[in-house]
Write an enzyme that holds these catalytic residues in place. Sequence first.
Site, mmCIF file in Angstrom:
data_model
loop_
_atom_site.group_PDB
_atom_site.id
_atom_site.type_symbol
_atom_site.label_atom_id
_atom_site.label_comp_id
_atom_site.label_asym_id
_atom_site.label_seq_id
_atom_site.Cartn_x
_atom_site.Cartn_y
_atom_site.Cartn_z
ATOM 1 N N LEU A 4 -34.639 -11.807 -15.047
ATOM 2 C CA LEU A 4 -34.565 -13.269 -15.147
ATOM 3 C C LEU A 4 -35.813 -13.900 -14.542
ATOM 4 C CD1 LEU A 4 -30.936 -13.987 -13.889
ATOM 5 C CD2 LEU A 4 -31.766 -14.459 -16.183
ATOM 6 N N GLU A 35 -23.533 -19.382 -13.022
ATOM 7 C CA GLU A 35 -22.847 -18.254 -12.363
ATOM 8 C C GLU A 35 -23.574 -17.905 -11.068
ATOM 9 O OE1 GLU A 35 -23.057 -14.901 -15.028
ATOM 10 O OE2 GLU A 35 -22.419 -16.136 -16.711
ATOM 11 N N CYS A 82 -45.048 -4.777 34.259
ATOM 12 C CA CYS A 82 -44.886 -6.110 33.673
ATOM 13 C C CYS A 82 -46.186 -6.510 32.961
ATOM 14 C CB CYS A 82 -44.550 -7.112 34.776
ATOM 15 S SG CYS A 82 -44.649 -8.819 34.221
ATOM 16 N N GLU A 104 -22.855 -6.495 -11.812
ATOM 17 C CA GLU A 104 -23.580 -6.333 -10.561
ATOM 18 C C GLU A 104 -22.646 -5.641 -9.581
ATOM 19 O OE1 GLU A 104 -26.640 -7.357 -10.753
ATOM 20 O OE2 GLU A 104 -27.390 -7.592 -8.706
ATOM 21 N N ASP A 110 0.837 -1.202 0.000
ATOM 22 C CA ASP A 110 0.000 0.000 0.000
ATOM 23 C C ASP A 110 0.875 1.257 0.000
ATOM 24 O OD1 ASP A 110 -2.040 -1.736 0.117
ATOM 25 O OD2 ASP A 110 -2.820 -1.108 2.084
ATOM 26 N N ALA A 111 1.983 1.185 0.747
ATOM 27 C CA ALA A 111 2.857 2.356 0.857
ATOM 28 C C ALA A 111 3.476 2.683 -0.501
ATOM 29 C CB ALA A 111 3.943 2.092 1.885
ATOM 30 N N CYS A 113 -38.877 -7.308 35.310
ATOM 31 C CA CYS A 113 -39.961 -7.438 36.263
ATOM 32 C C CYS A 113 -39.307 -8.076 37.479
ATOM 33 C CB CYS A 113 -41.061 -8.354 35.716
ATOM 34 S SG CYS A 113 -42.207 -8.857 37.011
ATOM 35 N N ASP A 148 0.836 4.224 -2.662
ATOM 36 C CA ASP A 148 0.573 5.611 -2.267
ATOM 37 C C ASP A 148 1.660 6.548 -2.777
ATOM 38 O OD1 ASP A 148 -1.705 4.824 -1.050
ATOM 39 O OD2 ASP A 148 -0.883 4.807 0.991
#
Length: 704
Positions: free
Chosen positions: A95, A126, A433, A191, A45-46, A451, A49
Amino acid sequence: MFGLICLRYNPGMDDISRSHYEELKSQINFHNYRYHVLDAPIVSDAEYDKLLNELKQIEAAHPDWVTPDSPTQRAGAKAADRFDKVRHPAPILSLANAFGAEDARAWFERVRKLDERVASAKFVVEPKIDGLSVVLHYRDGLFMQGATRGDGEVGEDITANLRTIKAIPLRIPLSQSANLSIPKYLVVRGEAFIPINEFDELNKRLEEAGEKTYLNPRNTAAGSLRQLDPALTASRPLTLLVYQIIYSDPEKTQGLGGKIPTSQWELLEYLKALGFPVTDVAKRFDNIESAIAYTETWNKRRDELPYEADGMVIKIDDLNLAAELGVAGKDPRGAIAFKFPAREVTTKLLDIRVSVGRTGVLIPNAVLEPVEINGVIVERATLHNFDYIAEKDIRVGDRVLVKRAGEVIPYAIGPVTDARTGKEKKYKPPSTCPVCEQPVEHFEGEVAWYCVNAACPAQLQRNIEHFVSRGSMDINGLGFKIVEKLIDTGAIKDVADIYTLTRESILEAVTKKDRKTEKEPPGKIADNLLSAIAASKNQSLPRLITALGMRGVGEVSAGDLARHFGNLDALSKASVDDLQQIEGVGPNIAEAIVDWFVRPANQKILKKLKAVGLWPSEVENGKKKEGALSGLTFVVTGTLPTLTRDGVKEFIELNGGKVTDSVSKKTSYLVLGEEPGSKFEKAKSLGVKIIGEEELRKLVLETK
Ligand code: IVH
């Protein structure tokens, strides 16, 4: 000096060449693809970045270079006040559903009758992701526009929002797809969704921040994509999988001679090669039966999918054949959605009723308009507690989302606020109650209301159920129905009355109403019950303390209390301070214990228990207990009808017996259960006496 070095290694942005910028951009896009589409990053990630930072600096110096496919342009757009309409280049179809293998076979037969070629067709299966259908437009490989499905003809332009989804390529990397044919204009459908783990994390973060949580991944995904401010969409963990080409221009941008695949299987491979995210769960089959079988395996394994899937889609692989079969309404005949049993449905919340639990805790329950979930009609669902109702702002009359998964009790996840009419009523928790009408109480640090009336009939039933349960006095045969009848006939008014039950009072309860439904003769039921009750008199002090059901006192603290105080007399005299000397007993539990002993109804129970001789004391460590089984050695094998492994050991030791692990000549008895181990053979060969659980109990009772 330092400045000089910096200059050499980090030249001024004006000196950067355009080609370096383009190179950097495609490098970042490639890493983005590795991370968000292939799920296989090759830089940290570094490092990513760092590249992105450099790109941002170059763009700041050369704003005229910036192109729409730059990774910095994903969340750049401003908030809109509405979405424009987009006419789809071809209908975005839906569908038809199949609810099981028979339905799927019927679909196959229907289409086979229309076209005999279906008989030898291949099928692609699928996952049917429960997300939101989106339509993505690419011109010359560049992402131009994205829309919702809408009514299938016209959708809404959500381009700015879709650009924030990192799994969507902003540019089809042409060089990477060198040997592929890429249409000048390409429209794909996929999707969009939020993966389950990301959804859970999102909700956890919101919960910790004290904000309202989301109902489910689907609603959240749909809501996120319809945000007018793309910055909000960017903050939601959306992703996407594509599965269809809606339109492709015969004119090509690349690979003029190549063709767009004409089978679904190859189409998925083609889309994948272009750099789109495609499911790796899809499979191709030679016949419908194996396609159905695959679908059914995923029905069982659906929890392994990283997203919510509401079924599998079975598609005829040959796209030309599928197209020739045409559509029925909005459903193409060439495919069918094989639905998994639903786990969530919406229904109307008709009322909220409150029940009383064992400790007196008030539990709000949803009374629902009956609805089927997964083959079961659901009419009730738990609402957990009153805070939950307030937090989720659940109102009577709301449409609520109800979930029923596995063995858990159905519960209301929350209201569908969009469906509100204004007639819904906010709920006010009761102040008394619902069963005994005494005022309810709230304890600090707890969400529940209680109660506190020990004589409340609702509590009596639950108290007895708890008293006789396995971890407590372990009285087999005092089930829900018979307890209910014993309370009805007045034979039991508190837990101590169990010990003054007579054969007659039990017979009356058993025979009173539905004797015919009982399999065993009432006499035998009564006798068994009486002997189980008698045997329970030997239970230890920790078990009796557990059985009495003081709020917050479970098996572990009951053990600690028993060891510390030795008997109920001493425990009953303990102050809140005394009790807090015990590790694990905090101020709340200490108060609950004192509170329990103070109550006259409980004092009465204690008096009665003492009178019937149920007054165990805790034996000091190491001191041997004398009892009916003193001097006898036992070995246990197999599963016993009612006692657990720990339970039988405790029972024997309580009565002075000893339990060892292996059978020898010195073993007095082998206690035999179902599916015994090798100990059984050994005991037989050594001539050790073999008994069952019932005989073990008799041994204790008869020597008393
Ligand atoms: S195929 C002609 N494949 O399910 C093609 N749909 O109830 C029709 N969906 O609106 C759709 N995953 O949003 C297809 N692998 C998949 C799908 C899928 C999810 C959704 C789609 C559609 C709905 C149909």
